[in-house]
Write an enzyme that holds these catalytic residues in place. Sequence first.
Site, PDB file in Angstrom:
ATOM      1  N   HIS A 142     -35.119  42.340  -9.311  1.00 17.85           N
ATOM      2  CA  HIS A 142     -35.708  43.335 -10.204  1.00 17.85           C
ATOM      3  C   HIS A 142     -35.257  44.719  -9.781  1.00 17.85           C
ATOM      4  O   HIS A 142     -35.278  45.057  -8.599  1.00 17.85           O
ATOM      5  CB  HIS A 142     -37.238  43.261 -10.165  1.00 17.85           C
ATOM      6  N   SER A 143     -34.811  45.520 -10.734  1.00 15.65           N
ATOM      7  CA  SER A 143     -34.387  46.902 -10.483  1.00 15.65           C
ATOM      8  C   SER A 143     -33.289  46.927  -9.417  1.00 15.65           C
ATOM      9  O   SER A 143     -32.286  46.250  -9.552  1.00 15.65           O
ATOM     10  CB  SER A 143     -35.603  47.749 -10.090  1.00 15.65           C
ATOM     11  N   MET A 144     -33.497  47.672  -8.327  1.00 15.17           N
ATOM     12  CA  MET A 144     -32.468  47.764  -7.295  1.00 15.17           C
ATOM     13  C   MET A 144     -32.270  46.447  -6.562  1.00 15.17           C
ATOM     14  O   MET A 144     -31.266  46.258  -5.875  1.00 15.17           O
ATOM     15  CB  MET A 144     -32.831  48.861  -6.303  1.00 15.17           C
ATOM     16  N   THR A 171     -31.899  46.375 -13.997  1.00 12.52           N
ATOM     17  CA  THR A 171     -31.065  46.785 -12.863  1.00 12.52           C
ATOM     18  C   THR A 171     -29.965  47.730 -13.331  1.00 12.52           C
ATOM     19  O   THR A 171     -29.212  47.392 -14.249  1.00 12.52           O
ATOM     20  CB  THR A 171     -30.429  45.559 -12.194  1.00 12.52           C
TER      21      THR A 171
END
Length: 978
Positions: A142-144, A171
């Site tokens: 998730h995300s980074m 991301t």
Amino acid sequence: MSGFDTEHSRFATKYSLYLYREEGVDYYTEDNIGLRGAPVLFLPGNAGSYKQVRSLSSEASRYFHNVVQHDQEAIRAGTSSLDFFMIDFNEDLAAFHGQTIIDQADYVNEAVAYILSLYHDPHRSRRDPRLPDPSSVILIGHSMGGIVARTVLITPNYQSNSVNTIITMSTPHARPPLSFDSDMVKTYQRVNDYWRESYSQKSSSNNPLWHTTLISFAGGGRDTMVPSDYTSLSSLVPETHGFTVFTSTIPDIWTSMDHLAITWCDQFRKVLIKSLFEVVDVRRAAQTKHRTERIKVFRKWLLTGLEAAAPKTLPWHDPTVLLTLSDSSRSMILQSSNLTIRRLGAAGQTNAQLLPLPSGEEADGKLITILTDQAMDKLGDLEKLEVLFCSIFPLPHGHSSTLLPVEIDLSDGSPGATRLACKKAGGDAIHLPASTRTSKHAFDQASPFTYLQYHAADVEEHQFLAVVDKANDISDGWLIAEIAEKSRTFMVADISLKRLLMTGLHVELPADRPLMTDIRVPVLHSSLLAYSLRLGNLGCGSATELFTPLLRQYIGQPHESKFFVNFKQADISLHGIAPFMPPALKGEELASGVSFQLWTDPTCDASLNLALKVDVTGSLGKLVMRYRTLLAAFPLMIVAMVLRKQFRVYDDTGIFITFTESLDKCLRTSLPILFLAMTLFATSVAQSPTFAFRYNQTANLTEALVDYTQNDLFLGSSDTFFWFLVPLTGLVSVGACIAINYLVLAVTYPLSIVYSYSTTKSGYIKHEEPQTVICSTFVPSTPRRRAINTIILLVFVAFVIPYQFAYVVACIVQLATSTRALRFAREMRSATLMNFSNYTHSIFILMLWVLPINLPVLIVWIHNLSVHWLTPFSSHHNVLSIMPFIILVETLTSGTMIPRITTKVRYLTNVIFFSLAVFTAMYGVTYAYMLHQLVNLVALWLVIVHYAYQSGFPLSGLKGLLEGDDDTDVNADVKKMP
């Protein structure tokens, strides 16, 4: 997983590994944790918690327990449960610090190796011993966390093929969300270059990512934390190995999501888990199907099915239904090209209606479309309605002529019955959101419409399209089937963007329009503009219409679709060509423009009008979203030009004018010229070719390379239409500089008053020389003590604290110096003191605009201290990155005004500040971390001027600083304070 300790990873004291078990569903004991499926590892994002995995892992456990394990066909095909592992990154701020991403990737690799080793231990595993031990882990980030997952594959401790499937959510793949840290920018460059270089190989044996699948989910407009443009994989991965899809595209989800909701949204997690179960194959050591099969599965579950390349299953299946017809009223062969059923079950018994299909040359350019509010599946046994493609039975030579497993007899025992061998079309059914008078949103909890679409040439082996109404009771179900010329269903709106902005776009659809109309507007490709689309002349009344207009807005890459039900008006926004985005992989051209797919009730005999116009307010909002990081860099260009003007006036006249006065002069002279030059240069760069050429020694030829940095300059737009963004952004930056200037004055004035009342006013000698007055009012410490303080601080920077911490200290000290200088200038009203006050104020403004670039790394350092991680940042202990700032600030605490330069060397000051302004304008957003280093060089030059030109000869001031004589001064006639 306490066994994964410091023996396995040096980060074990900072990070932790967990395994999820669902109470009452998953088997586990203290002695056996019950590993029996395919391993999956969840990676949280910036400041994210490992507990975010609960929604996905709980759904996986319950879906396997309730559904999958009872499907013996799926079990035989290798489907198994999913063992969800997750990593606790201690809520690390990975978006601010590149070294943190590298550390996390290093830990993930060691965790993957440990996870795979667990399946070799019979005391931890409940797997069938006949199955191979897993050799790879599915990563979900998730995300980074998605960037960490991709970084895993380039770290030295990566085990080859230990990761072959990566799923990312929100991301930013294409570029870092912040470029304030050099390690962050360099890490992104390394990772993206590795992926691009791998997929540029012509031979699969030379591509280390050949078996890797990457899927990127984007939240869309509701994600205000990370622009969804950055989730695009078009510049990194070919469509054969991965793609980007927006949640508003995914069938039965049809909505955008914010940055955090994408981890727990119920509709999304169900689709994702079902797709994962279908790609799992525990019969293979990789635990997943082959890469081509994985891509097919993900496309089936995640894309609409309306894409041009969407495969159709009907041509590849054998007939399964034997339809027997006669001349009775239970069957009818229509003589038209369309079929409409308004109410199911009207005949009181099963009946069929047949549309003759075109064949040969007549099939070319024809489109077969079917829309109904009834559900349709592959079996069709429990449905009220069946759509069949039929051929005369027995079939031609080469096909089986045996009896088919399903028989529908509508002949009533007639001896002259006609038999048809039919294929069910339910396998190609496409879900569309239901659009009725009561519909408000596409994601409403209502039974979706079913849509079928075929090119007539693809089904020309069949003679009839048969619609079988199996309802025995009258119901409100309806169906529309149509055979239309494809040219009538597709149109291109040929209009320029300038004309669209001025007059808008108006399209009139005739009354005899097809069921579906596809309108493409090529000029709608920029994500910087928002639009409003309205539909006029609805025509039908609620009593006669079958459904209300349904609109789909879509682009090809990335896969973004938005559905608008009960369509009358829609706000149109897209994630197409965005600022600072690299071009597509290998320079491939993406499909141009946005398309609008409109389904309308063809039984309504009325024309429709579509009106598209620009939404000014929405466009301004999109500019703010795309360019918010600009305010951390671009105003520094204005400050550099203001300081340049201040030093020019000071060297010419001896008066250091105020920041406000200098800004006023720049607005009248240099800044308009600079904005004009930047606009012209940005336009010329946008028109330049996008390819560079390199000589390939191995192939002995020159090959074209894509310049993936072509949009790094200025405002990151390669569209010449947006030339006005340069002066507009400059104007906003000027406003920001004015606001900060007055904000600093609003802080320093009260502080100077407080400082004035807190110190004694006696002891000032107002008839001294100006420089003597400054030195006599600023005596915080001796030169020796200042030198010692500087050395101690630099030693701390070298071994303990990052230089960003020292920079914050320097800003605080400079604020104090500016406050004291303002107090003395107000009270003594000396021209020299006023010069010094203006000088310290401008230096503080300069340092203040660099402060946001240093704060993120400082926050990461403080966070590491809070979790007792004391490992220093190797990349942030460079003494030279802070030494000029510290020396300059310490010099100003003594009240030393910078000397005037009357020789030609003064032009060097002019060039230095102008170079800072130009670099900030060109690369300030993409390489913001460089701004600190450039301002650091400016500070170094000011230190040199302070000491090299003091008292009229080079470096004369250094002698007093190093000797540290407390009882003597450079000038013998300086009077001491009583």
